[in-house]
Design a protein around this motif. Structure first.
Motif, PDB file in Angstrom:
ATOM      1  N   LEU A  29       0.822  -1.214   0.000  1.00 33.67           N
ATOM      2  CA  LEU A  29       0.000   0.000   0.000  1.00 33.67           C
ATOM      3  C   LEU A  29       0.849   1.253   0.000  1.00 33.67           C
ATOM      4  N   ILE A  30       0.263   2.315  -0.531  1.00 33.05           N
ATOM      5  CA  ILE A  30       0.964   3.599  -0.602  1.00 33.05           C
ATOM      6  C   ILE A  30      -0.069   4.703  -0.368  1.00 33.05           C
ATOM      7  N   ASP A  31       0.347   5.768   0.338  1.00 29.90           N
ATOM      8  CA  ASP A  31      -0.582   6.881   0.599  1.00 29.90           C
ATOM      9  C   ASP A  31      -0.134   8.111  -0.166  1.00 29.90           C
ATOM     10  N   ASN A  32      -1.098   8.872  -0.617  1.00 31.37           N
ATOM     11  CA  ASN A  32      -0.762  10.173  -1.196  1.00 31.37           C
ATOM     12  C   ASN A  32      -0.833  11.199  -0.061  1.00 31.37           C
ATOM     13  N   LYS A  33       0.257  11.956   0.124  1.00 36.46           N
ATOM     14  CA  LYS A  33       0.340  12.831   1.291  1.00 36.46           C
ATOM     15  C   LYS A  33      -0.622  14.015   1.186  1.00 36.46           C
ATOM     16  N   ASP A  34      -1.018  14.386  -0.022  1.00 32.85           N
ATOM     17  CA  ASP A  34      -1.904  15.542  -0.164  1.00 32.85           C
ATOM     18  C   ASP A  34      -3.374  15.158  -0.021  1.00 32.85           C
ATOM     19  N   SER A  35      -3.785  14.105  -0.721  1.00 29.70           N
ATOM     20  CA  SER A  35      -5.211  13.726  -0.632  1.00 29.70           C
ATOM     21  C   SER A  35      -5.473  12.828   0.570  1.00 29.70           C
ATOM     22  N   LYS A  36      -4.412  12.308   1.181  1.00 28.64           N
ATOM     23  CA  LYS A  36      -4.513  11.331   2.284  1.00 28.64           C
ATOM     24  C   LYS A  36      -5.226  10.050   1.828  1.00 28.64           C
ATOM     25  N   LYS A  37      -5.284   9.810   0.530  1.00 30.42           N
ATOM     26  CA  LYS A  37      -5.937   8.595   0.027  1.00 30.42           C
ATOM     27  C   LYS A  37      -4.930   7.465  -0.068  1.00 30.42           C
ATOM     28  N   ARG A  38      -5.460   6.257   0.161  1.00 31.35           N
ATOM     29  CA  ARG A  38      -4.603   5.073   0.170  1.00 31.35           C
ATOM     30  C   ARG A  38      -4.837   4.257  -1.103  1.00 31.35           C
ATOM     31  N   TYR A  39      -3.780   3.708  -1.655  1.00 31.03           N
ATOM     32  CA  TYR A  39      -3.886   2.912  -2.882  1.00 31.03           C
ATOM     33  C   TYR A  39      -3.055   1.652  -2.765  1.00 31.03           C
ATOM     34  N   ARG A  40      -3.368   0.676  -3.633  1.00 32.48           N
ATOM     35  CA  ARG A  40      -2.449  -0.456  -3.807  1.00 32.48           C
ATOM     36  C   ARG A  40      -1.428  -0.016  -4.835  1.00 32.48           C
ATOM     37  N   ALA A  41      -0.146  -0.069  -4.456  1.00 30.42           N
ATOM     38  CA  ALA A  41       0.904   0.439  -5.343  1.00 30.42           C
ATOM     39  C   ALA A  41       0.877  -0.292  -6.685  1.00 30.42           C
ATOM     40  N   ASP A  42       0.676  -1.632  -6.642  1.00 28.28           N
ATOM     41  CA  ASP A  42       0.669  -2.388  -7.906  1.00 28.28           C
ATOM     42  C   ASP A  42      -0.515  -1.978  -8.782  1.00 28.28           C
ATOM     43  N   ASN A  43      -1.664  -1.668  -8.135  1.00 32.97           N
ATOM     44  CA  ASN A  43      -2.831  -1.252  -8.928  1.00 32.97           C
ATOM     45  C   ASN A  43      -2.616   0.093  -9.601  1.00 32.97           C
ATOM     46  N   LEU A  44      -1.919   1.009  -8.893  1.00 39.05           N
ATOM     47  CA  LEU A  44      -1.636   2.323  -9.489  1.00 39.05           C
ATOM     48  C   LEU A  44      -0.832   2.150 -10.772  1.00 39.05           C
ATOM     49  N   ILE A  45       0.164   1.248 -10.684  1.00 35.31           N
ATOM     50  CA  ILE A  45       1.026   1.030 -11.859  1.00 35.31           C
ATOM     51  C   ILE A  45       0.241   0.322 -12.971  1.00 35.31           C
ATOM     52  N   GLU A  46      -0.582  -0.672 -12.558  1.00 32.62           N
ATOM     53  CA  GLU A  46      -1.387  -1.388 -13.568  1.00 32.62           C
ATOM     54  C   GLU A  46      -2.351  -0.432 -14.278  1.00 32.62           C
ATOM     55  N   ASP A  47      -2.972   0.472 -13.519  1.00 30.71           N
ATOM     56  CA  ASP A  47      -3.898   1.435 -14.138  1.00 30.71           C
ATOM     57  C   ASP A  47      -3.149   2.347 -15.113  1.00 30.71           C
ATOM     58  N   PHE A  48      -1.906   2.688 -14.747  1.00 29.17           N
ATOM     59  CA  PHE A  48      -1.087   3.532 -15.615  1.00 29.17           C
ATOM     60  C   PHE A  48      -0.778   2.793 -16.928  1.00 29.17           C
ATOM     61  N   ILE A  49      -0.454   1.495 -16.789  1.00 23.89           N
ATOM     62  CA  ILE A  49      -0.185   0.685 -17.993  1.00 23.89           C
ATOM     63  C   ILE A  49      -1.446   0.635 -18.862  1.00 23.89           C
ATOM     64  N   GLU A  50      -2.576   0.462 -18.196  1.00 25.82           N
ATOM     65  CA  GLU A  50      -3.862   0.401 -18.903  1.00 25.82           C
ATOM     66  C   GLU A  50      -4.102   1.684 -19.711  1.00 25.82           C
ATOM     67  N   LYS A  51      -3.697   2.830 -19.124  1.00 23.71           N
ATOM     68  CA  LYS A  51      -3.881   4.108 -19.816  1.00 23.71           C
ATOM     69  C   LYS A  51      -3.044   4.156 -21.103  1.00 23.71           C
ATOM     70  N   ILE A  52      -1.803   3.685 -20.996  1.00 21.67           N
ATOM     71  CA  ILE A  52      -0.955   3.683 -22.201  1.00 21.67           C
ATOM     72  C   ILE A  52      -1.551   2.732 -23.229  1.00 21.67           C
ATOM     73  N   GLN A  53      -2.047   1.592 -22.730  1.00 15.07           N
ATOM     74  CA  GLN A  53      -2.655   0.613 -23.636  1.00 15.07           C
ATOM     75  C   GLN A  53      -3.827   1.247 -24.385  1.00 15.07           C
TER      76      GLN A  53
END
Ligand code: ATP
Length: 508
Positions: free
Chosen positions: A88-112
């Motif tokens: 897990l990883i947190d964004n310090k500004d929004s205080k929102k929590r994410y799965r780090a692998d999902n963030l990267i997968e979503d980014f790959i999906e965007k390029i796709q």
């Protein structure tokens, strides 16, 4: 499918009594859902369809219903205490929590999707002569996207396999992956987060012990392997199947019932001779895909996805993915689990967990092939695929749930055309005759057209209307949900009509 359509699916599920947000009057509990009056019927029918395909169709598969609680050592032995983590990883500004692998997968999906756009733009421009392979290897932009995707996938898989949390963060920073809420790249370090819920067992503080809610139903099967083997006089290969609740403290829980914190699994563990895992893995891959296709849902909606990063227990694994409203995602997992679980339970319990093969006169710890499908995800797959909004010839619209009829919540609705002239009595008699065999709805309120629409919206395959002609010649009309076609049949033939339509052996 658009976000609009997904919203429609969620609101339809609520409006027609399929799925409610849990504890809604207290503003809900995140990622926990309740099934309403129609939802529970559909869910039970999916369970039944799976159970029959496992238990009734296979002489060598038996059922089990193990407790949700098990001895805490179970989770040490299974590896879940040490390895059932998400990064897990947190964004310090929004205080929102994410799965780090999902963030990267979503980014790959965007390029796709950028790449896909580029392809379809050029396909349109070039027309029939368009060759995808040539395009991908010559077009500069396509080449750039493709190599970006491949590099990112490689880096992500390596980081996950090595449990390298620093590298996961570095991938996010190097690619300037932003928080969807704050739009900033101001991230904390990546941490491991164990997904198991824990609780206390026992009344007094001193004697109570830590316990976990099971994150999968499989371990209950492994703990009972010897019991079933002995009492069922089982011979390898054989399987144990069970349906039950599982709990995971998911880091992010979105996408409706796709990712829940309390959900149900339908799992089958198939015990085999070591060395035969490749053959049985392929067998179960094919068998499970056939099960999905037997429901008549479009084949293009399904695909296999082979795992590159294997779970701590597996020597081969794949998912059956389904095209949900938000894209292709895992619906079912098929895993070759080796003898990891049984061997570890043997080690931790100091009890013999083996099989004596009477033919080869040898003792061994069986290998296991697992098929594991989320009941709620299957529900979502069926439900989202079934919801149709059709334009009719007269310019009006109808909302219809074209659920495979074997799974439909209610099998027929019995509708007296008017509330007089003896029609309600005939209809009630018919309902009483059918109600123990099928879920049947009786409805006498509103105009018949409106009643048909109500049944369409909850996916009832047949509407049986009792009208004045019924009084004369004992015939009724049957209206079919999908085609809206009607025909007259004798009221005495209704039972045989329904039993033919809902005969599961025509499906499985
Ligand atoms: P994901 O990668 O989506 O988190 P997973 O690989 O962890 O899923 P498995 O451990 O293989 O899932 O579990 C088997 C099945 O259980 C999945 O294919 C899925 O259908 C279902 N499942 C897992 N987690 C959830 C959840 N949080 N909510 C609903 N169903 C789930």
């Amino acid at each position: 499918m658009s976000e609009e359509k997904f919203k429609k699916i969620i609101s339809h599920a609520k409006e027609y009594g399929f799925i409610f947000q849990s504890s809604e009057i207290y503003d809900g509990l995140s990622a926990v859902y309740d099934y309403g009056q129609n939802g529970v019927l559909l869910k039970n029918n999916i369970k039944n369809y799976w159970w029959k395909s496992m238990i009734n169709m296979n002489d060598n598969i038996v059922g089990l219903d193990s407790a949700i609680f098990s001895h805490p050592i179970t989770w040490k032995a299974s590896g879940h205490l040490d390895a059932f983590n998400d990064p897990l990883i947190d964004n310090k500004d929004s205080k929102k929590r994410y799965r780090a692998d999902n963030l990267i997968e979503d980014f790959i999906e965007k390029i796709q999707s950028k790449l896909n756009k580029e392809v379809s733009k050029n396909e349109k421009r070039i027309g029939e002569k368009f060759d995808l392979n040539i395009f991908l290897s010559t077009n500069e932009r396509a080449k750039k996207y493709n190599s970006q995707i491949n590099d990112l996938k490689l880096r992500l898989n390596k980081a996950l396999n090595d449990d390298n949390l620093t590298e996961l963060k570095q991938i996010i920073l190097d690619n300037n992956i932003l928080c969807p809420i704050s739009g900033s790249c101001n991230w904390t370090d990546v941490k491991q987060f164990n997904l198991m819920f824990n609780t206390k067992f026992g009344a007094s503080l001193e004697s109570s012990s830590d316990l976990y809610l099971r994150p999968e139903t499989a371990q209950g099967i492994f703990l009972n392997y010897m019991n079933v083997l002995k009492t069922g006089r089982m011979k390898i290969p054989f399987g144990i199947a069970q349906i039950g609740k599982a709990f995971r403290n998911e880091i992010i829980a979105r996408q409706f019932i796709f990712r829940m914190r309390e959900f149900e699994q339908m799992e089958m563990q198939f015990f085999i001779k070591p060395g035969e895992q490749k053959k049985w893995y392929e067998f179960w891959k094919e068998t499970r895909m056939k099960w999905h296709l037997s429901l008549g849902i479009n084949q293009d909606k399904y695909r296999f996805h082979n795992h590159e990063k294997l779970a701590h227990y597996a020597d081969a694994a794949c998912d059956i993915e389904f095209e949900f409203p938000f894209g292709f995602k895992e619906l079912e997992g098929i895993h070759s689990r080796t003898d990891f679980d049984l061997s570890n339970h043997e080690k931790f319990s100091s009890k013999q967990i083996k099989y004596f093969d009477p033919f080869d006169q040898e003792k061994y710890t069986p290998y296991v092939i697992e098929t594991s499908i989320g009941l709620d995800r299957m529900f979502l797959a069926v439900f989202s695929e079934s919801l149709n909004i059709e334009k009719l010839d007269d310019g009006t619209e109808r909302t219809v749930l074209k659920i495979p009829i074997i799974l439909a919540s209610n099998k027929c609705a019995i509708l007296p055309l008017v509330k007089k002239d003896g029609l309600p009595e005939i209809a009630t008699n018919l309902k009483d005759k059918l109600k123990l065999k099928y879920n049947v709805i009786y409805d006498e309120k509103d105009a018949i057209g409106k009643r048909y629409r109500r049944q369409d919206a909850i996916g009832t395959p047949y509407c049986i209307t009792i009208d004045h002609q019924t009084n004369q010649d004992k015939t009724v009309t049957i209206r079919e949900r999908d085609s809206m076609k009607q025909k007259r049949i004798s009221i005495d033939n209704i039972e045989s009509f329904l039993s033919k339509s809902f005969d599961i052996s025509n499906w499985l």
